[in-house]
Design a protein around this motif. Structure first.
Motif, mmCIF file in Angstrom:
data_model
loop_
_atom_site.group_PDB
_atom_site.id
_atom_site.type_symbol
_atom_site.label_atom_id
_atom_site.label_comp_id
_atom_site.label_asym_id
_atom_site.label_seq_id
_atom_site.Cartn_x
_atom_site.Cartn_y
_atom_site.Cartn_z
ATOM 1 N N ALA A 320 75.078 84.638 64.020
ATOM 2 C CA ALA A 320 74.740 83.588 63.054
ATOM 3 C C ALA A 320 75.879 83.309 62.089
ATOM 4 O O ALA A 320 76.117 82.163 61.702
ATOM 5 C CB ALA A 320 73.488 83.991 62.283
ATOM 6 N N GLY A 321 76.606 84.344 61.682
ATOM 7 C CA GLY A 321 77.687 84.151 60.722
ATOM 8 C C GLY A 321 78.796 83.266 61.237
ATOM 9 O O GLY A 321 79.455 82.563 60.455
ATOM 10 N N LEU A 322 79.023 83.261 62.537
ATOM 11 C CA LEU A 322 80.077 82.413 63.097
ATOM 12 C C LEU A 322 79.721 80.940 62.947
ATOM 13 O O LEU A 322 80.589 80.104 62.666
ATOM 14 C CB LEU A 322 80.291 82.764 64.566
ATOM 15 C CG LEU A 322 80.829 84.172 64.861
ATOM 16 C CD1 LEU A 322 80.934 84.398 66.360
ATOM 17 C CD2 LEU A 322 82.188 84.382 64.201
ATOM 18 N N TYR A 323 78.447 80.604 63.131
ATOM 19 C CA TYR A 323 78.020 79.213 62.947
ATOM 20 C C TYR A 323 78.156 78.801 61.478
ATOM 21 O O TYR A 323 78.549 77.667 61.180
ATOM 22 C CB TYR A 323 76.576 79.048 63.414
ATOM 23 C CG TYR A 323 76.398 79.183 64.905
ATOM 24 C CD1 TYR A 323 76.593 78.090 65.751
ATOM 25 C CD2 TYR A 323 76.041 80.395 65.472
ATOM 26 C CE1 TYR A 323 76.432 78.213 67.119
ATOM 27 C CE2 TYR A 323 75.882 80.525 66.846
ATOM 28 C CZ TYR A 323 76.073 79.432 67.663
ATOM 29 O OH TYR A 323 75.918 79.557 69.025
ATOM 30 N N ALA A 324 77.822 79.715 60.564
ATOM 31 C CA ALA A 324 77.955 79.392 59.145
ATOM 32 C C ALA A 324 79.411 79.166 58.769
ATOM 33 O O ALA A 324 79.730 78.274 57.961
ATOM 34 C CB ALA A 324 77.355 80.517 58.300
ATOM 35 N N GLN A 325 80.308 79.937 59.354
ATOM 36 C CA GLN A 325 81.728 79.762 59.053
ATOM 37 C C GLN A 325 82.273 78.466 59.654
ATOM 38 O O GLN A 325 83.078 77.778 59.027
ATOM 39 C CB GLN A 325 82.522 80.957 59.587
ATOM 40 C CG GLN A 325 82.349 82.229 58.772
ATOM 41 C CD GLN A 325 82.847 82.054 57.346
ATOM 42 O OE1 GLN A 325 82.082 81.646 56.476
ATOM 43 N NE2 GLN A 325 84.098 82.341 57.108
ATOM 44 N N GLY A 354 66.672 85.107 61.862
ATOM 45 C CA GLY A 354 65.426 85.847 62.034
ATOM 46 C C GLY A 354 65.491 86.898 63.120
ATOM 47 O O GLY A 354 64.695 87.834 63.123
ATOM 48 N N GLN A 355 66.436 86.759 64.034
ATOM 49 C CA GLN A 355 66.581 87.722 65.117
ATOM 50 C C GLN A 355 67.598 88.809 64.793
ATOM 51 O O GLN A 355 67.819 89.693 65.611
ATOM 52 C CB GLN A 355 67.012 86.993 66.392
ATOM 53 C CG GLN A 355 66.117 85.824 66.753
ATOM 54 C CD GLN A 355 66.682 85.004 67.889
ATOM 55 O OE1 GLN A 355 67.578 85.453 68.605
ATOM 56 N NE2 GLN A 355 66.165 83.787 68.062
ATOM 57 N N GLN A 356 68.228 88.720 63.607
ATOM 58 C CA GLN A 356 69.297 89.660 63.257
ATOM 59 C C GLN A 356 69.066 90.187 61.844
ATOM 60 O O GLN A 356 69.717 89.751 60.891
ATOM 61 C CB GLN A 356 70.661 88.975 63.355
ATOM 62 C CG GLN A 356 70.972 88.437 64.736
ATOM 63 C CD GLN A 356 72.197 87.537 64.729
ATOM 64 O OE1 GLN A 356 72.700 87.148 63.682
ATOM 65 N NE2 GLN A 356 72.676 87.197 65.913
ATOM 66 N N PRO A 357 68.119 91.080 61.634
ATOM 67 C CA PRO A 357 67.880 91.612 60.292
ATOM 68 C C PRO A 357 69.076 92.436 59.814
ATOM 69 O O PRO A 357 69.827 93.006 60.595
ATOM 70 C CB PRO A 357 66.631 92.473 60.480
ATOM 71 C CG PRO A 357 66.651 92.859 61.929
ATOM 72 C CD PRO A 357 67.247 91.698 62.648
ATOM 73 N N GLY A 358 69.223 92.483 58.493
ATOM 74 C CA GLY A 358 70.314 93.247 57.925
ATOM 75 C C GLY A 358 71.022 92.481 56.840
ATOM 76 O O GLY A 358 70.752 91.301 56.577
ATOM 77 N N ALA A 359 71.954 93.172 56.162
ATOM 78 C CA ALA A 359 72.670 92.558 55.040
ATOM 79 C C ALA A 359 73.538 91.402 55.497
ATOM 80 O O ALA A 359 73.630 90.373 54.818
ATOM 81 C CB ALA A 359 73.516 93.620 54.336
ATOM 82 N N ALA A 360 74.204 91.555 56.660
ATOM 83 C CA ALA A 360 75.074 90.483 57.140
ATOM 84 C C ALA A 360 74.272 89.234 57.478
ATOM 85 O O ALA A 360 74.689 88.106 57.171
ATOM 86 C CB ALA A 360 75.850 90.964 58.371
ATOM 87 N N ALA A 361 73.094 89.415 58.073
ATOM 88 C CA ALA A 361 72.255 88.265 58.403
ATOM 89 C C ALA A 361 71.739 87.592 57.137
ATOM 90 O O ALA A 361 71.649 86.360 57.061
ATOM 91 C CB ALA A 361 71.088 88.709 59.281
ATOM 92 N N ALA A 362 71.390 88.391 56.112
ATOM 93 C CA ALA A 362 70.926 87.807 54.854
ATOM 94 C C ALA A 362 72.026 86.994 54.186
ATOM 95 O O ALA A 362 71.781 85.911 53.637
ATOM 96 C CB ALA A 362 70.429 88.906 53.925
#
Length: 388
Positions: A320-325, A354-362
């Motif tokens: 998910a973070g790659l799409y945000a970047q 929603g499929q990647q819980p954790g601090a990085a996903a938040a």
């Protein structure tokens, strides 16, 4: 450019190639004779050719383009701003008047409110001649299957396209009333027939991949995509205001305090490129592309950043973070259509969070929502951005 289509026929022996004369250096007299023969040959090459012209007065508005196909030498087509594509067959009579039964594509009432859609250009796929693309006076390029069409007289039902293609930002801007002039000006199939190149008035030229046309599911836009996602239980994308608001003109804008809050949030977009794509177990190639993309963002090389994050997403499509970047890179680059691509990436990031819980996903979710608001503002969807 007028309302007529003119076909000019030339006789088979109208053009003749006169022999070439070469001067000889052995004798000056021979050179003079050769020059005289050359002048005489030039005079003989002058032909007064009067072509046989056939005039077709089938359109009620300007004819924008005439198209031929090598595999069908007895047929040609014309596109007019009256919203009609005409098909002419040299073996068939009665094709010269407006009421002639040679209407192949009828777009006179093909608009969303049954209004006229002008035809700006037409092209036939030379490898698959049954496919015909029409450049229209709205943001869409319509691709038709001629095997499913039949010629008729004017006044029939609107023709149904096989595909209706456009770049994603133009329908959004059109609904918001920001850009009402965007329309296609030319369309052309590639040599291999798998790509469709389209130019737009006041916008870029775009390439659409039409490989496997009619085999895959159609691309859902706006309300259709919203309904599909609601059925699947995933988040609804923040797409534009509804049609009722557009028709009534009741498109609300945020208050002054809300605009201040949105503007303050936007400023965080420029506070460096935080490493939000640090999701566990990224492949090595995705990690390298991510680092390169972050460096390009820091150096304000936004096109390079888009390319790097695209490569990273290809190697890790569920991060998910790659799409945000990549959404951040699109927003900073600011080309026509980049806001719509950024909005798409934000929606994809929120679906994956929603499929990647954790601090990085938040962290990715927070940044995706912030950039989602920024993209909606650029697309003129301020009312929608309030609810993000």
């Amino acid at each position: 450019m007028d309302y007529t289509v003119q076909m000019h026929e030339l006789e088979g022996g109208a053009f003749q190639i006169s022999p070439k004369y070469r001067s000889s250096s052995s004798s000056s007299s021979n050179g003079v004779a050769a020059a005289a023969a050359r002048r005489q040959g030039q005079q003989q090459r002058v032909h007064h050719i009067v072509p046989w012209t056939t005039v077709y007065q089938c359109h009620k508005s300007r004819v924008k383009e005439v198209e031929v196909c090598q595999s069908e030498p007895t047929m040609f087509w014309s596109a007019g701003e009256d919203g009609i594509i005409r098909q002419y067959d040299l073996r068939v009579p009665d094709q010269k008047a407006y009421g002639s039964p040679n209407v192949l594509i009828n777009l006179t009432a093909a608009g969303p409110h049954q209004q006229l859609v002008e035809c700006k250009g037409v092209d036939v796929n030379h490898l698959q001649p049954h496919l015909m693309a029409v450049a229209c006076g709205d943001p869409y390029v319509r691709v038709f299957d001629r095997r499913k069409l039949a010629t008729s007289r004017p006044g029939g039902r609107p023709s149904q396209p096989l595909l209706q293609l456009t770049c994603p930002h133009l329908p959004l801007l059109l609904k918001a009333g920001i850009n009402r002039r965007a329309h296609t000006t030319h369309v052309s199939f590639s040599n291999r027939g798998d790509k469709l190149v389209t130019s737009y008035h006041g916008d870029h030229a775009y390439i659409f991949d039409v490989t496997g046309a009619a085999e895959g599911a159609p691309i859902a836009l706006c309300g259709q995509q919203q309904q599909q996602r609601s059925r699947s239980g995933s988040r609804s994308p923040r797409f534009p205001i509804n049609d009722q608001q557009v028709r009534s003109g009741n498109i609300g804008l945020p208050s002054g305090d809300q605009i201040t809050q949105i503007t303050a949030a936007d400023k965080t977009l420029d506070q460096g490129a935080a490493d939000l794509a640090a999701i566990c177990n990224l492949p090595e190639t995705a990690e390298a592309s991510k680092v390169s993309g972050n460096n390009a963002l820091f150096e304000q090389r936004y096109s390079a950043a888009v390319a790097d994050f695209t490569a990273a997403i290809a190697a890790a499509p569920c991060a998910a973070g790659l799409y945000a970047q990549r959404a951040l890179a699109y927003l900073n680059r600011g080309w026509e259509g980049d806001a719509a691509y950024a909005l798409r990436d934000c929606d994809m990031a929120l679906d994956l969070v929603g499929q990647q819980p954790g601090a990085a996903a938040a962290a990715a979710e927070q940044q995706a929502r912030l950039r989602q608001v920024h993209a909606l503002k650029q697309l003129g969807q301020c009312q929608v951005s309030i609810g993000v």
